[in-house]
Structure formats: structure tokens, C-alpha cells
Design an enzyme around this catalytic site. Sequence first.
Site, short mmCIF file in Angstrom:
data_model
loop_
_atom_site.label_atom_id
_atom_site.label_comp_id
_atom_site.label_asym_id
_atom_site.label_seq_id
_atom_site.Cartn_x
_atom_site.Cartn_y
_atom_site.Cartn_z
N LYS A 1 0.85 -1.20 0.00
CA LYS A 1 0.00 0.00 0.00
C LYS A 1 0.88 1.24 0.00
O LYS A 1 1.90 1.28 0.72
CB LYS A 1 -0.91 -0.04 1.23
CG LYS A 1 -1.91 1.11 1.32
CD LYS A 1 -2.80 0.96 2.56
CE LYS A 1 -3.82 2.06 2.70
NZ LYS A 1 -4.66 1.93 3.91
N SER B 1 -9.67 1.96 3.22
CA SER B 1 -8.83 2.70 2.30
C SER B 1 -7.81 1.84 1.55
O SER B 1 -7.28 2.27 0.54
CB SER B 1 -8.05 3.78 3.07
OG SER B 1 -7.18 3.18 4.02
N SER C 1 -9.57 -0.40 7.54
CA SER C 1 -9.10 -0.31 6.15
C SER C 1 -8.41 -1.53 5.58
O SER C 1 -8.12 -1.57 4.39
CB SER C 1 -8.17 0.88 5.99
OG SER C 1 -8.94 2.04 5.85
N1 GLN Z 1 -12.76 4.21 6.80
C1 GLN Z 1 -12.13 4.69 7.99
C2 GLN Z 1 -11.79 6.15 7.85
O1 GLN Z 1 -12.06 6.70 6.84
C3 GLN Z 1 -10.94 3.86 8.31
C4 GLN Z 1 -9.76 4.18 7.49
C5 GLN Z 1 -8.58 3.35 7.81
O2 GLN Z 1 -8.69 2.31 8.48
N2 GLN Z 1 -7.44 3.79 7.37
O3 GLN Z 1 -11.26 6.75 8.72
#
Ligand code: GLN
Length: 495
Positions: free
Chosen positions: A79, A154, A178
Site C-alpha cells: 500500500k 482505504s 481499512s
Molecule cells: N474508513 C475509515 C476512515 O475513513 C478507516 C480508514 C482506515 O482504516 N485507514 O477513517
Amino acid sequence: MGITELPAVQLLALLEEGTHSSRDITEEFLAVIARDDPNIGAFVRSDADAALIQADKIDKMRTAGKPVGPLGGIPVAIKDVLCTVDEVTSCGSRMLQEYRPPYDATSVSRLKKAGAIVIGKTNMDEFAMGCSTENSAFHPTLNPWNPEYVPGGSSGGAAACVAASMAPLSVGSDTGGSIRQPASHCGVVGLKPTYGRVSRYGLIAFGSSLDCVGPIARNVEDLAILLEVLAGPDEKDATSVQADVPDYLAACREPLEELKLGVVQEHFSEGLDPTVKQCVDQAIGQFKALGATVTNVQMPHSQYAIAAYYIIASSEASSNLARYDGAHYGYRASPSDTQSSRDLMSMYRDTRQMGFGAEVKRRIMLGTYALSAGYYDAYYLKALRTRRLIAQDFSEAFKNVDLLIGPVAPTPAFRIGEKVLDPLAMYLSDSYTVAANLSGLPAISIPCGRTEAGLPIGFQLQGPALSESKLLRAGNVYQQNTDWHLQTPAAQRQS
Ligand code: GLN
């Protein structure tokens, strides 16, 4: 079944038997990337020549009888939130689109030391803020099962590339779900480790008290091998856990004894999609059939998890992202961009105005507000107190059960564009995942069904601190008795 649909454990066996070289395997994955990624958008960068140079190096070492490491010759996608030395690490943001870190993240250096072939950097929501990978400053990633749907986020690129057979393994990050939510939406497995189990050194910070690096793969055994490489104390991260790393692969192959599962009642209430419920209920039924005892568990504060998470994550983000000012890092607005960057303050303002996307700005504003004098007690402090209560709910639950089982996300993957204009609806995607981050606990997402439209659905297991071996063992036993993880978008298209 082609090479690119095999899990890493089987690829390692081919390498050891000598029927395939790392070059053979890497070329196959690179060919799928070249053919399919223009339509999926899982990667932001993939350098075929660099990958093949690494593969040749490992092949030479293997032929010479030298040790090649536990992932010797296996391609891994990373990532783009993890720093890779001298290679662009953009974190899904215009702000960092030309940033070349002078060092590798600890997880990246451990992968390289383990002989992994870095096959590319994967797309993500900007600064890991989002649930759909639509917040990437570069392009969205599409769900390999159906390109009209999001892959989750994400770490959408990291999950999609494994589902689409572009890499057998990938590394993601999980601040509020995420890794688990995109794994669920893409029909692959993902594990968010205990906070500190994997070093955060070189992970671009979002919410530092929540951020975790973790593995994504086709099956649980692959997760185990990858986690073993990533995990362990690191003197460069003061919050890394000082505990030895078990042999996760051996642990996940042990028989499952007297497993006590708890079902969080609050996760089966309003808002849960009926098909998701049905698939998770079926998974619970499978565990019962395998001898697990299942009891209901109450987590009375779970209803506040989303609110507490978005206050805490945004507060930490507003502080972490203050460093992107045009002077220290990456992008800087120039007077010719804006006609106005003539003094220091306007340079800061224009850089942040042009370098950040809408969601990042929203979080910075929310976090700055929650931390400001007069509101700090009402929001930030209250969120911290709520966080403590949520952690206590887990401690209570784990007095009676080994692991908790439930859905990963309230719905299957949604359509591209469906939630971009409704941030609150988007935030609800994290309803069942954020509590583990708030409490620093490990959790795993495992495929357990598909919708009528063919989109994958996953279930989640959550455990006490450092219970990764148990999570992997339970997950592995489930996969030995089911075949959801063997299905791929490629096989679906052929049938
Ligand atoms: N969807 C969550 C957010 O937008 C988690 C994101 C993540 O785990 N990086 O904060």
C-alpha cells in the site's frame, strides 16, 4: 488454475521444488497487471524491470544454495502509505505525489530481507481516509468482481490486487477497518494485528494511536506467513510490542480445541443488510458444526464507537497532517499556480488548499475543532472516555469467550459514486470495525458468501491482545471446511 490464482504457500512449494523460478512467477503476475490493471486501477506504480531484477537476484541465491528468506521469490504488493526508499510514496495524495522517502518502512525492509519481490505500490484513499478508495487523488480502484462497485477502502488497491490475481500477497494499513473492510468487499482475507505488533516506522501517520500495518492474502495460511515476517519489536517504534513472534503458520495449522465464540448482539441490529446477516449466520453455523460453543455477548458502548472513532482519528490526523506545509514535505504551491503565494502564510494556505482533497480537509477541520479550546472537553475528552468504555466492553466479553464473531461491514460493496456525497453514510461502513482499533485489539476478515450480484461478503473475528495465533487458527479451520476463499473473479468470469 493458473499460477496467479495460487496462494503463496503453494508458490513457495513450486520455488522449493525448482519447477518454477521467481522470475517465472513474477512475470506471470506482471502480465496480469499489464493486462487487467488498466481496468481495475489497483496499483499507482508497478515497475516490472525492478521487480524482475529482484526476482533474478533471489533465483541466483537459491541456485547457489544460499538462504533466500521465508518469502524468497514471492511477489508482494505494498500500500502506498508505506515508505519505500528512493521510490515515490504518495499516500494517495497530491501533497506527496513526488515524495521519495530516504528510508524504507520497517515492514518494507522486513519484506525485502525475507526475500519478497516488491511488485508495486497500491492505490488508496488519500492519507488512508475513506471506505471506498474513491478519495485517491489519482484514480479510483474498481472492484474486480464487478467494476461498477467499489473495492472498499482505504486499502482498496491492496485488496483488489490480490482478488484480481495481480499479487498473491499485499500489505495494507488499518486505522478503523481499512484492511478488513476492503478484504471483505473483495473476497480475500485481511488481518489487523494487535496495536504495536507490527512496527509503524515508515507508515505515513493518520491516527497514530489507531494505525496498524497488516497482511492481506487469499487464505489464512498466507496471512500467517506474511504476518510472521512483518511482526516483532522495532527499536524505531517506541509503541511496538516487546513480545516474541510465534510461528504463526504452525499455530494456524494446530487443531481447534474448545473454541468459545461470542456473538455481539449490537452488531446484528438495525442497519445490517439481510444478505450479510444471512452469510454471517451461516458462518456461525459452520463453527457450531465444527464444535465451537456460541453465546450471545453484549457490548453496550458499541453504539458510540463510530462517533468516538471519528473524533479521535480526525483529531490525531489534524495534528499529524500539520507537517504538510509546503516547507517540510512534498508539494508546494508556487505563485504561478495561484497568483497569490507571495508570502509565507499564503504559501502555506495555497499549498494545503491545492495539495489536499476534500475528505482530508474535512477531517482536518473536524479534528482541529474537536481539539480547540472550549470544545476539547466536550468532544475530544469525551471521545477518549468512550474509548475506555469500549475497551472495557471487550475485556468483559473476553472473560467468557475466546473470540467474537460478527459482520465486517453492514453492507456488501456499494456502487461507485453512491456515497461520495454523503460522508456520514460512508462513515457507517466502519460501524463494526473501529472498536478493535479504539481498543488496540486484533481482528480478521474472512470471506463467507456472496450476494446475488456476485459480490463477496466477509465475517469478522475479533480477539484479545496478541491473540493472532488463535484468530488464524479459527480462520484456517473455517477455510479447511468451506471454499469461499477458493473462488476468484477470474474463475467466475469463466463459469
Ligand atoms: N474508513 C475509515 C476512515 O475513513 C478507516 C480508514 C482506515 O482504516 N485507514 O477513517
